[in-house]
Scaffold this motif. Structure first.
Motif, PDB file in Angstrom:
ATOM      1  N   ILE A   1      -8.088   5.662  62.088  1.00  0.00           N
ATOM      2  CA  ILE A   1      -7.929   6.212  63.187  1.00  0.00           C
ATOM      3  C   ILE A   1      -6.658   5.309  63.654  1.00  0.00           C
ATOM      4  O   ILE A   1      -5.854   5.882  64.065  1.00  0.00           O
ATOM      5  CB  ILE A   1      -9.018   5.921  63.911  1.00  0.00           C
ATOM      6  CG1 ILE A   1     -10.225   6.926  63.690  1.00  0.00           C
ATOM      7  CG2 ILE A   1      -8.715   5.974  65.441  1.00  0.00           C
ATOM      8  CD1 ILE A   1     -11.705   6.574  64.314  1.00  0.00           C
TER       9      ILE A   1
ATOM     10  N   TRP B   1     -13.738  14.950  66.429  1.00  0.00           N
ATOM     11  CA  TRP B   1     -13.239  13.610  66.951  1.00  0.00           C
ATOM     12  C   TRP B   1     -11.854  13.855  67.746  1.00  0.00           C
ATOM     13  O   TRP B   1     -11.933  13.379  68.807  1.00  0.00           O
ATOM     14  CB  TRP B   1     -13.132  12.736  65.657  1.00  0.00           C
ATOM     15  CG  TRP B   1     -12.500  11.179  66.223  1.00  0.00           C
ATOM     16  CD1 TRP B   1     -13.232  10.317  66.725  1.00  0.00           C
ATOM     17  CD2 TRP B   1     -11.197  10.970  66.422  1.00  0.00           C
ATOM     18  NE1 TRP B   1     -12.466   9.205  66.842  1.00  0.00           N
ATOM     19  CE2 TRP B   1     -11.005   9.553  66.908  1.00  0.00           C
ATOM     20  CE3 TRP B   1      -9.947  11.490  66.096  1.00  0.00           C
ATOM     21  CZ2 TRP B   1     -10.038   9.005  67.119  1.00  0.00           C
ATOM     22  CZ3 TRP B   1      -8.773  10.933  66.289  1.00  0.00           C
ATOM     23  CH2 TRP B   1      -8.845   9.577  66.890  1.00  0.00           C
ATOM     24  N   ILE B   2     -11.052  14.770  67.357  1.00  0.00           N
ATOM     25  CA  ILE B   2      -9.896  15.142  67.897  1.00  0.00           C
ATOM     26  C   ILE B   2     -10.115  15.738  69.212  1.00  0.00           C
ATOM     27  O   ILE B   2      -9.676  15.062  70.578  1.00  0.00           O
ATOM     28  CB  ILE B   2      -8.960  15.969  67.172  1.00  0.00           C
ATOM     29  CG1 ILE B   2      -8.352  15.199  66.010  1.00  0.00           C
ATOM     30  CG2 ILE B   2      -7.697  16.667  67.703  1.00  0.00           C
ATOM     31  CD1 ILE B   2      -7.644  15.954  64.858  1.00  0.00           C
TER      32      ILE B   2
ATOM     33  N   HIS C   1     -13.443   1.580  69.789  1.00  0.00           N
ATOM     34  CA  HIS C   1     -14.065   2.177  68.572  1.00  0.00           C
ATOM     35  C   HIS C   1     -15.589   2.050  68.848  1.00  0.00           C
ATOM     36  O   HIS C   1     -16.136   1.271  69.696  1.00  0.00           O
ATOM     37  CB  HIS C   1     -13.904   1.272  67.194  1.00  0.00           C
ATOM     38  CG  HIS C   1     -12.351   1.503  66.681  1.00  0.00           C
ATOM     39  ND1 HIS C   1     -11.855   2.566  66.611  1.00  0.00           N
ATOM     40  CD2 HIS C   1     -11.317   0.472  66.428  1.00  0.00           C
ATOM     41  CE1 HIS C   1     -10.607   2.408  65.973  1.00  0.00           C
ATOM     42  NE2 HIS C   1     -10.510   1.077  66.264  1.00  0.00           N
TER      43      HIS C   1
ATOM     44  N   PRO D   1     -13.492  15.255  61.492  1.00  0.00           N
ATOM     45  CA  PRO D   1     -12.153  14.503  62.153  1.00  0.00           C
ATOM     46  C   PRO D   1     -11.716  15.740  63.382  1.00  0.00           C
ATOM     47  O   PRO D   1     -11.442  15.199  64.569  1.00  0.00           O
ATOM     48  CB  PRO D   1     -11.022  14.420  61.259  1.00  0.00           C
ATOM     49  CG  PRO D   1     -11.626  14.894  59.728  1.00  0.00           C
ATOM     50  CD  PRO D   1     -13.114  15.237  60.031  1.00  0.00           C
TER      51      PRO D   1
ATOM     52  N   ALA E   1     -12.986   3.502  58.216  1.00  0.00           N
ATOM     53  CA  ALA E   1     -12.600   4.829  59.223  1.00  0.00           C
ATOM     54  C   ALA E   1     -11.838   4.064  60.641  1.00  0.00           C
ATOM     55  O   ALA E   1     -10.982   4.907  60.924  1.00  0.00           O
ATOM     56  CB  ALA E   1     -14.080   5.278  59.650  1.00  0.00           C
TER      57      ALA E   1
ATOM     58  N   THR F   1     -18.467  10.468  63.475  1.00  0.00           N
ATOM     59  CA  THR F   1     -17.790  11.689  63.863  1.00  0.00           C
ATOM     60  C   THR F   1     -16.492  12.202  63.175  1.00  0.00           C
ATOM     61  O   THR F   1     -16.202  12.987  62.501  1.00  0.00           O
ATOM     62  CB  THR F   1     -17.665  12.122  65.247  1.00  0.00           C
ATOM     63  OG1 THR F   1     -19.098  11.679  66.121  1.00  0.00           O
ATOM     64  CG2 THR F   1     -17.096  13.255  65.555  1.00  0.00           C
ATOM     65  N   PHE F   2     -15.621  10.825  63.070  1.00  0.00           N
ATOM     66  CA  PHE F   2     -14.315  11.078  62.481  1.00  0.00           C
ATOM     67  C   PHE F   2     -14.562  11.215  60.746  1.00  0.00           C
ATOM     68  O   PHE F   2     -14.049  11.919  60.169  1.00  0.00           O
ATOM     69  CB  PHE F   2     -13.388   9.728  62.800  1.00  0.00           C
ATOM     70  CG  PHE F   2     -12.114   9.748  62.031  1.00  0.00           C
ATOM     71  CD1 PHE F   2     -11.023  10.386  62.673  1.00  0.00           C
ATOM     72  CD2 PHE F   2     -11.987   9.045  60.870  1.00  0.00           C
ATOM     73  CE1 PHE F   2      -9.734  10.568  62.041  1.00  0.00           C
ATOM     74  CE2 PHE F   2     -10.713   9.127  60.409  1.00  0.00           C
ATOM     75  CZ  PHE F   2      -9.655   9.617  60.840  1.00  0.00           C
TER      76      PHE F   2
ATOM     77  N   LYS G   1     -12.253  12.788  71.496  1.00  0.00           N
ATOM     78  CA  LYS G   1     -11.609  11.595  71.638  1.00  0.00           C
ATOM     79  C   LYS G   1     -10.261  11.616  72.342  1.00  0.00           C
ATOM     80  O   LYS G   1      -9.832  10.915  73.121  1.00  0.00           O
ATOM     81  CB  LYS G   1     -11.743  10.540  70.778  1.00  0.00           C
ATOM     82  CG  LYS G   1     -13.071  10.072  70.116  1.00  0.00           C
ATOM     83  CD  LYS G   1     -13.924   9.510  71.422  1.00  0.00           C
ATOM     84  CE  LYS G   1     -15.418   9.108  71.078  1.00  0.00           C
ATOM     85  NZ  LYS G   1     -16.117   8.560  72.256  1.00  0.00           N
TER      86      LYS G   1
END
Length: 263
Positions: free
Chosen positions: A218, A23-24, A8, A20, A214, A15-16, A27
């Protein structure tokens, strides 16, 4: 749990929270964000300020030249961009503000380890560490203030800071996390080519908890999902967030990821 992320970080957590979908693709699917001009400006100014402080450089023109050189050579910027000129002015502003905290203890110091309640380790990297403080520098095109009142003008003061802009929630979440990990008081230093604003964390509450939650969300998603495509199908693809406007290629990349996931 899907083994798709190794750690993390504050930037990933923010960002998440904020977007999100971004983020997807970043990451989980390896989208690589290119440095935009504002990012180059911030990096060049910060690096030039560090160079000046360590080498006790006080001449403003010399600091400007270091920053401009870094902007072009290290960050592949262009000399016609406004941010090229601004970076040097911001570097000088950083130097003027940071030198009051004494000698630099460390620069870009890294912390990595487990945090209670999390399965995945956290990694954190500071900007500047001093004896009593850790300081995160934020280069910006404008420090937002309200128009000065008549009494402000009479006293030669600038208008009050507009707290709708400074400090930003994502910056507070980051610094509350860093204060927790590094066990030092944390400051945020905003600098534009014409103005600066420094703030501590004060009596604000809840920002560390938001970041840790967060991270937990995740990990929960990665636990219940059977594949990266499962994670994609948990979120509708929207482009309302500001991040899409400043990330070239991200929208096209995301459309392809979502289309493939729903085949």
């Amino acid at each position: 749990m899907l083994k798709v992320i190794k750690h993390h970080s504050a930037s990933a957590g923010n960002t998440f929270i904020d977007c999100p979908q971004m983020w997807i693709i970043d990451k989980l699917f390896g989208f690589e964000t290119e440095e935009n001009a504002r990012m180059k400006m911030g990096h060049a100014a910060e690096e030039a300020a560090h160079h000046a402080l360590v080498n006790q450089i006080t001449n403003e023109d010399d600091i400007i030249n270091v920053s401009k050189e870094k902007y072009i050579k290290d960050h592949q910027g262009e000399s016609h961009e406004d941010e090229y000129e601004w970076s040097g002015q911001i570097a000088n502003a950083f130097v003027k503000e940071l030198k009051q905290y004494g000698d630099i203890v460390s620069y870009q110091k890294e912390w990595k380890g487990k945090y209670p309640g999390l399965e995945i380790p956290i990694i954190a990297k500071l900007d500047f560490e001093f004896k009593d403080y850790i300081v995160d520098t934020k280069a910006t095109a404008k420090v937002w203030r309200y128009a000065p009142t008549a009494s402000d003008r009479k006293a030669g003061r600038k208008g009050k800071i507009n707290h709708n802009y400074h400090p930003k929630p994502e910056h507070l979440r980051q610094q509350f996390l860093y204060r927790e990990l590094f066990k030092k008081d944390a400051l945020l230093l905003y600098a534009s080519p014409w103005d600066t604003y420094t703030t501590d964390l004060g009596d604000r509450v809840g920002y560390l908890e938001q970041m840790i939650e967060a991270f937990k969300v995740i990990e929960h998603i990665l636990t219940i999902a059977r594949s990266k495509e499962d994670v994609v199908r948990m979120f509708p693809l929207t482009f309302d967030n500001w991040r899409w406007r400043y990330t070239p290629g991200a929208e096209q990349f995301a459309r392809k990821v979502w289309m493939e996931a729903w085949k």
